[in-house]
Design a protein around this motif. Structure first.
Motif, PDB file in Angstrom:
ATOM      1  N   LEU A   1      -2.674  -7.652  -1.964  1.00  0.00           N
ATOM      2  CA  LEU A   1      -2.150  -8.239  -0.733  1.00  0.00           C
ATOM      3  C   LEU A   1      -0.667  -7.919  -0.559  1.00  0.00           C
ATOM      4  N   PHE A   2       0.113  -8.047  -1.631  1.00  0.00           N
ATOM      5  CA  PHE A   2       1.531  -7.701  -1.550  1.00  0.00           C
ATOM      6  C   PHE A   2       1.715  -6.217  -1.251  1.00  0.00           C
ATOM      7  N   LEU A   3       0.863  -5.377  -1.832  1.00  0.00           N
ATOM      8  CA  LEU A   3       0.952  -3.940  -1.576  1.00  0.00           C
ATOM      9  C   LEU A   3       0.664  -3.641  -0.117  1.00  0.00           C
ATOM     10  N   GLY A   4      -0.380  -4.260   0.426  1.00  0.00           N
ATOM     11  CA  GLY A   4      -0.714  -4.047   1.827  1.00  0.00           C
ATOM     12  C   GLY A   4       0.402  -4.500   2.751  1.00  0.00           C
ATOM     13  N   LEU A   5       0.994  -5.642   2.456  1.00  0.00           N
ATOM     14  CA  LEU A   5       2.101  -6.136   3.281  1.00  0.00           C
ATOM     15  C   LEU A   5       3.315  -5.220   3.179  1.00  0.00           C
ATOM     16  N   SER A   6       3.555  -4.695   1.984  1.00  0.00           N
ATOM     17  CA  SER A   6       4.681  -3.770   1.803  1.00  0.00           C
ATOM     18  C   SER A   6       4.491  -2.500   2.626  1.00  0.00           C
ATOM     19  N   ALA A   7       3.242  -2.062   2.745  1.00  0.00           N
ATOM     20  CA  ALA A   7       2.956  -0.842   3.503  1.00  0.00           C
ATOM     21  C   ALA A   7       3.030  -1.084   5.009  1.00  0.00           C
ATOM     22  N   LEU A   8       2.648  -2.274   5.437  1.00  0.00           N
ATOM     23  CA  LEU A   8       2.572  -2.565   6.875  1.00  0.00           C
ATOM     24  C   LEU A   8       3.886  -3.052   7.466  1.00  0.00           C
ATOM     25  N   LEU A   9       4.715  -3.684   6.653  1.00  0.00           N
ATOM     26  CA  LEU A   9       5.922  -4.325   7.164  1.00  0.00           C
ATOM     27  C   LEU A   9       7.177  -3.597   6.706  1.00  0.00           C
TER      28      LEU A   9
ATOM     29  N   GLY B   1      15.236   1.997  -9.481  1.00  0.00           N
ATOM     30  CA  GLY B   1      15.499   2.173  -8.052  1.00  0.00           C
ATOM     31  C   GLY B   1      14.329   2.743  -7.274  1.00  0.00           C
ATOM     32  N   LYS B   2      13.119   2.548  -7.773  1.00  0.00           N
ATOM     33  CA  LYS B   2      11.936   3.072  -7.095  1.00  0.00           C
ATOM     34  C   LYS B   2      11.358   2.035  -6.124  1.00  0.00           C
ATOM     35  N   ASP B   3      10.532   2.529  -5.205  1.00  0.00           N
ATOM     36  CA  ASP B   3       9.906   1.638  -4.231  1.00  0.00           C
ATOM     37  C   ASP B   3       8.896   0.717  -4.923  1.00  0.00           C
ATOM     38  N   ARG B   4       8.843  -0.542  -4.468  1.00  0.00           N
ATOM     39  CA  ARG B   4       7.954  -1.517  -5.108  1.00  0.00           C
ATOM     40  C   ARG B   4       6.479  -1.120  -5.022  1.00  0.00           C
ATOM     41  N   SER B   5       6.118  -0.329  -4.018  1.00  0.00           N
ATOM     42  CA  SER B   5       4.716   0.049  -3.864  1.00  0.00           C
ATOM     43  C   SER B   5       4.222   0.887  -5.040  1.00  0.00           C
ATOM     44  N   ILE B   6       5.105   1.633  -5.688  1.00  0.00           N
ATOM     45  CA  ILE B   6       4.711   2.483  -6.816  1.00  0.00           C
ATOM     46  C   ILE B   6       4.151   1.634  -7.951  1.00  0.00           C
TER      47      ILE B   6
ATOM     48  N   ASP C   1      11.085  -3.642   5.271  1.00  0.00           N
ATOM     49  CA  ASP C   1      11.694  -4.478   4.241  1.00  0.00           C
ATOM     50  C   ASP C   1      12.231  -5.770   4.833  1.00  0.00           C
ATOM     51  N   GLU C   2      12.801  -5.692   6.036  1.00  0.00           N
ATOM     52  CA  GLU C   2      13.368  -6.875   6.677  1.00  0.00           C
ATOM     53  C   GLU C   2      12.281  -7.893   7.017  1.00  0.00           C
ATOM     54  N   ALA C   3      11.168  -7.414   7.581  1.00  0.00           N
ATOM     55  CA  ALA C   3      10.073  -8.313   7.948  1.00  0.00           C
ATOM     56  C   ALA C   3       9.413  -8.914   6.705  1.00  0.00           C
ATOM     57  N   PHE C   4       9.258  -8.086   5.665  1.00  0.00           N
ATOM     58  CA  PHE C   4       8.651  -8.571   4.429  1.00  0.00           C
ATOM     59  C   PHE C   4       9.502  -9.676   3.820  1.00  0.00           C
ATOM     60  N   LEU C   5      10.824  -9.468   3.785  1.00  0.00           N
ATOM     61  CA  LEU C   5      11.734 -10.443   3.196  1.00  0.00           C
ATOM     62  C   LEU C   5      11.860 -11.684   4.067  1.00  0.00           C
ATOM     63  N   SER C   6      11.704 -11.510   5.374  1.00  0.00           N
ATOM     64  CA  SER C   6      11.863 -12.627   6.299  1.00  0.00           C
ATOM     65  C   SER C   6      10.643 -13.554   6.308  1.00  0.00           C
TER      66      SER C   6
END
Length: 437
Positions: free
Chosen positions: A179-187, A279-284, A189-194
């Protein structure tokens, strides 16, 4: 003793459909509860430091976030003590309904909790309070769920069937991570954090409804019912467990420590290390944890069943040796920065850890008699969780930052696995044997 022997025969004669219902109910309920638990862990690694503990020093914010996560583990033995007391005196079933309900309500509350920017210090204080209740709930959950299956299962299938409670851990982690991965892909960074991070917490509304229904349909443990009818229930279960089986408690704690320390390194700390240190993207790393959890869906039940065939000790030994070897390769694989090798590093560690986690539930439960089994199992597992994992992400963050090398933390994990290895050596084989009365 005759009553216990009689109920053991009854358990063997129980229709397959009834046993399947018990296993399914326990697996679904535990999966849902661990989903809630891992949603908090992932959010701790990714967003809580920024939202609830903001400051100029990102390291301090991360440490504070992991401290709150760790508090939820520190109080788990208290939850285990409370649940064990009531579970040994009044039954396993009602305890499981309470723990799941408490976890679900807390998860929903976190999903609507204002951040530090909105409420100031009240926000992190409330987050801590909710996390503490979560820890109490999980502390009572595991032991009860394990016993409902172990005390229904035939002697020669306890490892396989009890491992379905352990199966709930990768299911919960898979759902939370996916679920977090899907949200990271769809949103963005600002929307995810907000607001995006709140969605996994709010989905606990459905989880609470489904889980509570499933738990309400669970049939009480036949061993406890026999004990209840005999009037031989322990009045002070914890005190009796400590007096009658102190060695079993110590050995069971040791069986948990290495598994707990390494699992939370592979499945949780890797999120922080790859995103903050590399410093890599969280999706990895989310993909890597997803792959590891998917593999555990197969390997945890396999390891449980294997322990019925070759024994708990041999299966555990495979896990200790394999995990220790992989710990030494883990950080070098992450440090390549290659998404493929990061996935290999995380997933490989979770593969070997499965051989520790699969047989664990049955082996620990088999060390205690029916009168004090809930208390003995709960305090042992939860103390093992505290010693093995409560401070693991915090210690990893501190050691790597202060020494400038991941090898200091590798030595820490090897020490935890060495403790488990000693416990394996001194714990008797219980596979295929009748449960103690």
């Amino acid at each position: 003793m005759s009553e216990v022997m009689k109920q053991d025969t009854d358990a063997h004669a129980r229709p397959d459909s009834g046993l399947r219902r018990v296993v399914l109910s326990g697996t679904v309920g535990t999966s849902l509860e661990w989903y809630d638990y891992y949603v908090f862990g992932i959010a701790s690694a990714l967003v809580f430091g920024q939202l609830f503990f903001p400051g100029d020093n990102a390291l301090v914010s991360t440490l504070l976030s992991f401290m709150v996560w760790g508090l939820g583990i520190v109080v788990r033995p208290i939850g285990g003590l409370i649940a064990g007391h009531y579970g040994d005196k009044y039954g396993r079933k009602q305890v499981l309904v309470v723990t799941l309900t408490a976890m679900g309500i807390c998860c929903i509350a976190i999903g609507i909790l204002p951040t530090y920017a909105q409420w100031g210090m009240a926000a992190p204080i409330l987050l801590i309070a909710l996390r503490l209740v979560q820890g109490l709930a999980v502390g009572g959950e595991w032991g009860g769920a394990v016993l409902m299956i172990v005390e229904h299962a035939p002697d020669k299938q306890r490892g396989k069937l009890a491992s379905w409670i352990q199966f709930g851990v990768p299911v919960g982690n898979l759902a939370a991570t996916g679920l977090f991965l899907g949200l990271s892909a769809l949103l963005s960074d600002e929307a995810f954090l907000s607001w995006g991070w709140r969605i996994p917490f709010l989905m606990s509304v459905a989880i609470l409804i489904v889980g509570a229904y499933m738990r309400s349909k669970v049939v009480e443990s036949p061993q406890f019912e026999a004990l209840k009818e005999s009037g031989d229930r322990a009045q002070k279960p914890l005190v009796e467990a400590v007096k009658s089986a102190p060695g079993s408690i110590v050995r069971a704690i040791g069986l948990c420590i290495g598994s707990q320390a390494t699992y939370y390194t592979f499945a949780l700390y890797s999120l922080t290390y790859v995103t903050n240190e590399l410093g890599k993207d969280r999706s990895i790393v989310l993909v890597a944890v997803l792959i590891g959890s998917a593999l555990q869906l197969v390997l945890v039940p396999f390891a449980g069943a294997l322990s019925d065939r070759i024994g708990r000790r041999r299966t555990y030994t495979i896990g200790v040796i394999g995990t220790a070897a992989w710990v030494c390769a883990f950080f070098p694989l992450l440090n390549t920065g290659s998404p493929t090798l990061i996935a290999v590093g995380v997933a490989g560690g979770m593969v070997f850890q499965s051989f520790l986690y699969g047989p664990m539930a049955a082996w620990i439960a088999e060390l205690f008699g029916t009168r004090v089994r809930f208390s003995g199992v709960s305090i042992s597992y939860q103390m093992g969780a505290v010693l093995g994992s409560a401070l693991t992400p915090l210690i990893a963050t501190y050691l790597i930052a202060s020494t400038g090398s991941f090898w200091s933390f590798v030595l820490y994990m090897l020490a935890a696995l060495a403790i488990t290895g000693v416990a394996v050596f001194f714990t008797r084989e219980t596979a295929g044997k009748s449960l103690q009365g």
